[in-house]
Design a protein around this motif. Structure first.
Motif, mmCIF file in Angstrom:
data_model
loop_
_atom_site.group_PDB
_atom_site.id
_atom_site.type_symbol
_atom_site.label_atom_id
_atom_site.label_comp_id
_atom_site.label_asym_id
_atom_site.label_seq_id
_atom_site.Cartn_x
_atom_site.Cartn_y
_atom_site.Cartn_z
ATOM 1 N N MET A 268 1.107 -0.937 -0.231
ATOM 2 C CA MET A 268 -0.079 -0.110 0.351
ATOM 3 C C MET A 268 0.889 1.077 0.165
ATOM 4 O O MET A 268 0.270 2.476 -0.595
ATOM 5 C CB MET A 268 -0.886 -0.552 0.932
ATOM 6 C CG MET A 268 -1.636 1.490 1.098
ATOM 7 S SD MET A 268 -3.280 1.391 -0.244
ATOM 8 C CE MET A 268 -4.362 -0.051 0.549
ATOM 9 N N ALA A 269 1.962 1.442 0.660
ATOM 10 C CA ALA A 269 3.147 2.351 1.072
ATOM 11 C C ALA A 269 3.342 2.883 -0.774
ATOM 12 O O ALA A 269 3.089 4.191 -0.884
ATOM 13 C CB ALA A 269 4.005 2.349 2.146
ATOM 14 N N MET B 241 0.609 4.258 -2.334
ATOM 15 C CA MET B 241 0.266 5.325 -2.076
ATOM 16 C C MET B 241 1.425 6.851 -2.466
ATOM 17 O O MET B 241 0.991 7.958 -3.258
ATOM 18 C CB MET B 241 0.836 5.881 -0.350
ATOM 19 C CG MET B 241 -0.223 5.439 0.655
ATOM 20 S SD MET B 241 -0.406 4.805 1.720
ATOM 21 C CE MET B 241 -1.061 6.907 2.290
ATOM 22 N N ALA B 242 2.178 6.253 -2.312
ATOM 23 C CA ALA B 242 3.500 7.054 -3.287
ATOM 24 C C ALA B 242 3.103 6.810 -5.196
ATOM 25 O O ALA B 242 3.248 8.563 -5.353
ATOM 26 C CB ALA B 242 5.265 6.188 -3.404
#
Lengths: 390, 390
Positions: free
Chosen positions: A328-329, A332-333
């Motif tokens: 998920m990170a 998001m990026a």
């Protein structure tokens, strides 16, 4: 500073916590699990069951007011707590209108609010009679417990209806039916009200559902006449006042066309808490629905509902059928690389198909461009790829 | 989702927590006390001392990155942690420029950034020589540990200076001196930078100090030419890049008049964390400094620094000499009755004269009206009465 006890541990309680922190307040959360969305982010968590009166007592101990992130606390418990002197906002007499669809529709009809034709369904005969009365345009609903498209049925024939009603009544489900509305779109009118009687309404928004779940909200609702904006805001404020609602009230609406082809409004559902169609206020309004809910249940003066941008679009982040491998990170990026202005809100929930795990707000000046950006961002957050063009 | 460990338990860590919640993240807080500003509102609190390496180890366990809400962690600990593989943002080589004013000024002079004439003060003779060199316009500073006007002295005579320097050196205080600037006002240029090297600057703001403490910030700085806005933002970005800062950097500036009466800028101080002069971004910008700090230390793409209003004013809520009897909740209600649009942020701190216990943000279109409303609200929150007219 006052302590607010929130019954419920989902994303609505979680986002009340962010508002509470900035107000210098302390939120008590009655949570079913330590790793639930709200319990993850609060210092003061009581583990327990909201259907258990002892757990409710533990949750309210030392708190100034009890409020909710859902409508499922048993009414008899709320009456008992009030008799004991607990400050419950909203109270059970208002809340029943968000718990029981038949009670709500009767009450709204009394008030002269626009609702579709409806009837209590206590037998197969009731259902068949209603089917004839509305020329087969039947929407059958469970009176209690439905949400996100659950507890709603659209039987095509009288036979299907009769069979369905027979089975549901047999299973103990209380039912009502209403005339299926030929809706052109859905709207949502949100308002807050204090125990002292102050009300403040946000602009009416358009909401778009997919599979019965809110997928997007556009604020303010495009192409809604100033007259209809105002009358609909007024309607929401009147409902809040007449029903004695405190805190945030969401009035879900159907927009149809009358016989002259003019827009017409019907009330669909009520929710007495912050609502998915109000998430846009976090980034598009002076006062978010979460801050406003806290101010309202604490009987503070309400905040300004002025918008901060010409348009704000919210896109829900709904779990995809397959969890994409990308963390998920990283997703998001990628979203922020393309849209540095995307306001990502995540609920600390694991992936599950169709589950609401977050939302993206985007402010802008052009409806279509802003909507495209918000929805593309929300899509990427679950699919790890951009939606196909067009 | 990544875990950010924040060293420090004050209001800056507290407000990082609100940003973290919405990003779906979990903040770990190393706090000195359970009832500290940040520990009150976080689920994951490690109690300990930031000068103790064992406590720092406990705080970072299982976290993805370590960051700070102050600059006081011993440099040797940071070097040790990095040698052990800990991801420290900002790193000690950048941070030393916010810890040691002499190191910072030397470094900025090397970069060609505008700083007032300065000198290391290691003896009374150094001080006397500098006094003569700047015609007695001396500002004496402790190289380390000063903040909010502490660790800064303005001796009037050479004798006063000599006595002060003798005493301070005797007490082991490392010193520097710089030429006192005839400032017309103070400005602040804030920027964020990621480990990958992306930078993004907010508009330069005017800050107003009272008794050495920030009392208000006006964004963007009124009457600052577009040219000076741009060059100052560029200066902040260049400092962030050259010093290898990660996270948020505040460049505190003096605006003076040059010999031709034209505005001129000098760098006063650096802070490598969210900063009081950036609180306005919570309500006046697409991306707040707290969200941006988290995005930066996690090496996410940075958020838009576009403003949401023509002007945003922040007024600090500074503890009055006498605690007014009225409960804070009542004061908040009074403020909101007059200004429904006031954004009140409180830090969960008890009253103490001069202590920063909160701030009020107000967005608007007219500088003076917005400033008056923000400052009156902040004043009421500590005095329980409105400021005298004018």
């Amino acid at each position: 500073m006052p302590v607010v006890a929130v019954i419920g541990d989902g994303q609505l309680a979680r986002m009340m916590q962010t508002a509470a922190i900035e107000l210098g307040q302390s939120l008590r959360v009655l949570a079913g699990a330590e790793d639930s969305s709200a319990a993850q982010v609060a210092a003061d968590v009581v583990l327990g069951d909201y259907t258990n009166i002892d757990d409710l007592h533990r949750a309210i101990e030392g708190a100034d007011v009890m409020t909710f992130d859902h409508e499922h606390v048993p009414t008899e418990h709320l009456h008992q707590l009030i008799a004991e002197g607990v400050n419950v906002q909203p109270g059970p007499d208002a809340l029943v209108n968000a718990q029981d669809k038949l009670v709500m529709r009767k009450r709204l009809r009394e008030l002269g609010a626009p609702v579709p034709p409806f009837a209590a369904i206590e037998s197969v005969e009731d259902a068949e009679g209603f089917f004839d009365a509305v020329n087969g345009q039947v929407c059958l609903k469970a009176r209690r417990g439905g949400y996100d498209g659950k507890g709603v049925w659209f039987p095509d024939t009288k036979e299907d209806l009769a069979q369905l009603v027979g089975e549901l009544l047999e299973a103990g489900t209380s039912l009502m039916a209403e005339k299926k509305v030929a809706l052109s779109r859905e709207l949502s009118a949100m308002v807050a009200r204090t125990p002292s009687g102050e009300t403040k309404a946000w602009p009416v928004v358009e909401s778009v559902q997919e599979n019965g779940v809110c997928a997007q909200a556009i604020a303010p609702a495009p192409s809604l006449s100033a007259e209809l904006q105002e009358s609909t805001r007024g309607l929401a404020q009147r409902i809040a006042t007449e029903l004695g609602v405190t805190g945030v009230l969401a009035v879900e609406l159907f927009e149809t066309r009358d016989d002259n082809g003019q827009p017409e409004i019907f009330v669909n559902e009520l929710a007495m808490r912050p609502h998915n169609t109000g998430h846009w206020t976090q980034d598009g309004c002076v006062t978010s629905q979460f801050e406003q809910h806290l101010r309202a249940v604490l009987d503070y003066p309400l905040g300004s509902t002025e918008t901060l941008a010409e348009v704000t679009v919210m896109g829900n982040v709904l779990g995809a059928d397959v969890d994409p491998g990308m963390p998920m990170a990283t997703r998001m990026a990628e979203v922020w690389r393309k849209y540095p202005e995307a306001k990502i809100h995540l609920y600390g929930k694991g992936h599950r198909p169709g589950r609401k795990i977050g939302h993206v707000n985007m402010v802008g000046s052009d409806v279509e461009a802003t909507r495209e950006a918000a929805l593309a961002s929300a899509y990427f957050l679950v699919h790890a790829e951009w939606p196909a063009e067009g």
